[in-house]
Design an enzyme around this catalytic site. Structure first.
Site, PDB file in Angstrom:
ATOM      1  N   ARG A 122       0.816  -1.229   0.000  1.00 47.01           N
ATOM      2  CA  ARG A 122       0.000   0.000   0.000  1.00 47.01           C
ATOM      3  C   ARG A 122       0.845   1.272   0.000  1.00 47.01           C
ATOM      4  NH1 ARG A 122      -3.161  -3.328   3.528  1.00 47.01           N
ATOM      5  NH2 ARG A 122      -5.065  -4.015   2.452  1.00 47.01           N
ATOM      6  N   LYS A 144       3.252  11.228 -11.629  1.00 46.52           N
ATOM      7  CA  LYS A 144       2.377  10.352 -12.399  1.00 46.52           C
ATOM      8  C   LYS A 144       3.111   9.056 -12.721  1.00 46.52           C
ATOM      9  CE  LYS A 144       0.185  12.182 -15.898  1.00 46.52           C
ATOM     10  NZ  LYS A 144      -0.123  13.052 -17.059  1.00 46.52           N
ATOM     11  N   GLU A 186      10.036  16.554 -26.020  1.00 46.31           N
ATOM     12  CA  GLU A 186       9.385  17.060 -24.809  1.00 46.31           C
ATOM     13  C   GLU A 186       9.920  18.441 -24.437  1.00 46.31           C
ATOM     14  OE1 GLU A 186       6.856  15.943 -23.177  1.00 46.31           O
ATOM     15  OE2 GLU A 186       6.688  13.781 -23.493  1.00 46.31           O
ATOM     16  N   LYS A 226       7.605  22.630 -15.148  1.00 49.60           N
ATOM     17  CA  LYS A 226       6.735  21.542 -14.696  1.00 49.60           C
ATOM     18  C   LYS A 226       6.430  21.657 -13.210  1.00 49.60           C
ATOM     19  CE  LYS A 226       5.543  16.784 -15.199  1.00 49.60           C
ATOM     20  NZ  LYS A 226       5.774  15.499 -15.905  1.00 49.60           N
ATOM     21  N   GLU A 236      -3.888  16.964 -12.034  1.00 52.05           N
ATOM     22  CA  GLU A 236      -4.167  17.108 -13.462  1.00 52.05           C
ATOM     23  C   GLU A 236      -5.667  17.261 -13.755  1.00 52.05           C
ATOM     24  OE1 GLU A 236      -2.223  15.276 -17.508  1.00 52.05           O
ATOM     25  OE2 GLU A 236      -3.040  13.838 -16.069  1.00 52.05           O
ATOM     26  N   ARG A 240      -2.441  21.598 -15.438  1.00 52.99           N
ATOM     27  CA  ARG A 240      -1.432  20.576 -15.712  1.00 52.99           C
ATOM     28  C   ARG A 240      -1.705  19.834 -17.023  1.00 52.99           C
ATOM     29  NH1 ARG A 240       1.116  15.970 -11.568  1.00 52.99           N
ATOM     30  NH2 ARG A 240       2.472  15.014 -13.147  1.00 52.99           N
ATOM     31  N   ASN A 244       0.137  17.910 -21.758  1.00 55.41           N
ATOM     32  CA  ASN A 244      -0.214  16.835 -22.681  1.00 55.41           C
ATOM     33  C   ASN A 244      -0.208  17.285 -24.143  1.00 55.41           C
ATOM     34  OD1 ASN A 244      -0.675  14.778 -20.703  1.00 55.41           O
ATOM     35  ND2 ASN A 244      -2.622  15.769 -20.194  1.00 55.41           N
ATOM     36  N   HIS A 247       0.313  14.801 -26.997  1.00 46.54           N
ATOM     37  CA  HIS A 247       0.245  13.443 -26.474  1.00 46.54           C
ATOM     38  C   HIS A 247      -0.998  12.670 -26.919  1.00 46.54           C
ATOM     39  CE1 HIS A 247       3.566  14.862 -24.104  1.00 46.54           C
ATOM     40  NE2 HIS A 247       3.682  13.715 -23.490  1.00 46.54           N
ATOM     41  N   HIS A 251       0.080   9.352 -28.532  1.00 46.81           N
ATOM     42  CA  HIS A 251      -0.187   8.034 -27.973  1.00 46.81           C
ATOM     43  C   HIS A 251      -0.864   7.132 -29.006  1.00 46.81           C
ATOM     44  CE1 HIS A 251      -0.128   9.465 -23.486  1.00 46.81           C
ATOM     45  NE2 HIS A 251       1.082   9.363 -24.013  1.00 46.81           N
ATOM     46  N   HIS A 264       8.468   7.393 -27.786  1.00 45.64           N
ATOM     47  CA  HIS A 264       7.464   8.298 -27.228  1.00 45.64           C
ATOM     48  C   HIS A 264       7.673   9.730 -27.716  1.00 45.64           C
ATOM     49  CE1 HIS A 264       4.634  10.058 -24.430  1.00 45.64           C
ATOM     50  NE2 HIS A 264       5.580  10.848 -23.958  1.00 45.64           N
TER      51      HIS A 264
END
Length: 362
Positions: A122, A144, A186, A226, A236, A240, A244, A247, A251, A264
């Site tokens: 956990r 993330k 990026e 960032k 997000e 935020r 993306n 992206h 993706h 990527h």
């Protein structure tokens, strides 16, 4: 050494950026997490042979057990099967709730190790040691963590802020040229959405040697952008989402080619150009912006177009984790340096996608 602070209350941490940090990281991590008796190093089959021993020896010299868990390099390993193997490795290594996990590698390693740390027992403490340019400027910062499913990217994940991010820019020296350039997609993204001056500065770098010489400053600049966004919108739900840019379509490109043809960063670069071509046509973006992005990407040997039917984009975007009900929020540029969030009904999405197959310029 440069330092960027991420202010998130009791989840705050520092990003340290400099040369020659790796041999000192074991002592740094032990000082940061003095209660940890076992600190598991998660790495991949490319990075492990280069750097894992140095980090392990540093931790052991500080009196910490440091088992190394290695998985096969590549996006195709970022799945539930590999995650399960990491859980087994952590259990066999005797990791307890007071211990920690260190991610040593690129974005895939950070995501895999981070999700393992977020969920094993956990939750245990987590430290990022990114080794790729892409990971230093983006995926190692902000908390993330995720793995992919066959139907889409990063669909199983969590938010887990690291206790620290240590960036040794010497490690970039061993990056193959393709993956140094991959990270530049990026970096260019930050210029597009936040920082027109950065975008202009990147255009004045004309060799990989010049790029590596100024890497510390570039990384610090991107991490500052960032960090400020994450401080404002950790989960997000608003600003935020600007990170993306490129992206959503990117993706789709990665998945369509089974994560084999395009990295990527390459896919994100394609996504930035294709979307901006459409938003220019729709009058949302200053004319000529897509050509400027494409030219800068090409300067770093990055692709700017792809052969892919519109329907393939739609099928993948339908599973995008950013979709909310029957709408999707796209990141659009007004002009270089100024991005904004643009909510689109899914039925209207074809207007924002390439109208027909492009021509692969890679």
């Amino acid at each position: 050494m440069r330092k960027v602070h991420v202010a998130l209350g009791n989840r705050s941490y520092d990003i340290e950026i400099g040369q020659g940090l790796l041999p000192r990281m074991g002592a740094k991590i032990h000082t940061l997490l003095p209660q940890a008796e076992t600190i598991a190093i998660v790495t991949d089959s490319n990075i492990g042979p280069l750097y894992a021993d140095t980090l392990r020896q540093g931790l052991e010299a500080a009196g910490v057990k440091a088992p190394v868990l290695t998985f096969a390099a590549g996006e195709e390993s970022k799945n539930l099967t590999t995650l399960g193997q990491l859980y087994e490795g952590l259990a066999k290594a005797g990791v307890t709730r007071s211990d920690a996990v260190v991610a040593l590698g690129g974005g895939v390693t950070g995501d895999m190790a981070g999700l393992a740390a977020a969920t094993f027992l956990r939750g245990v403490a987590f430290v990022q040691v990114p080794t790729s340019l892409l990971a230093t400027v983006d995926s190692s910062v902000g908390g993330k963590v995720a793995v992919d499913l066959p139907c889409g990217k990063n669909l199983v994940g969590a938010f887990l802020q690291p206790k620290a991010v240590y960036i040794d820019t010497d490690l970039l020296q061993t990056l193959p040229a393709r993956f140094l350039h991959d990270g530049m997609a990026e970096v260019i993204k930050y210029g597009c959405i936040f920082d027109a001056q950065l975008f202009a500065d990147l255009g004045r770098i004309h060799s990989d040697q010049e790029l590596l010489a100024v890497a510390e400053g570039i990384i610090e600049r991107c991490c500052n952008h960032k960090a400020r966004v994450v401080e404002e919108d950790e989960r997000e739900t608003g600003r935020r989402m600007l990170l993306n840019f490129g992206h959503t379509l990117g993706h789709a490109v990665e998945k369509a080619f089974h994560y084999e043809t395009y990295s990527h960063g390459e896919a994100v670069g394609i996504g930035m150009v294709l979307l901006t071509q459409r938003t220019e046509a729709l009058g949302l973006t200053e004319a000529g912006t897509a050509d400027r992005i494409a030219a800068l990407l090409q300067q770093y040997s990055l692709p700017t177009d792809v052969q892919l039917p519109q329907q393939e984009f739609l099928q993948t975007i339908a599973m995008d984790k950013k979709k909310r009900g029957d709408s999707l929020t796209l990141v659009v540029l007004r002009k270089i340096g100024e991005g904004f969030l643009h909510k689109v009904a899914f039925r209207d999405l074809p207007a924002y996608l390439p109208e027909e197959e492009g021509h692969d310029e890679r």
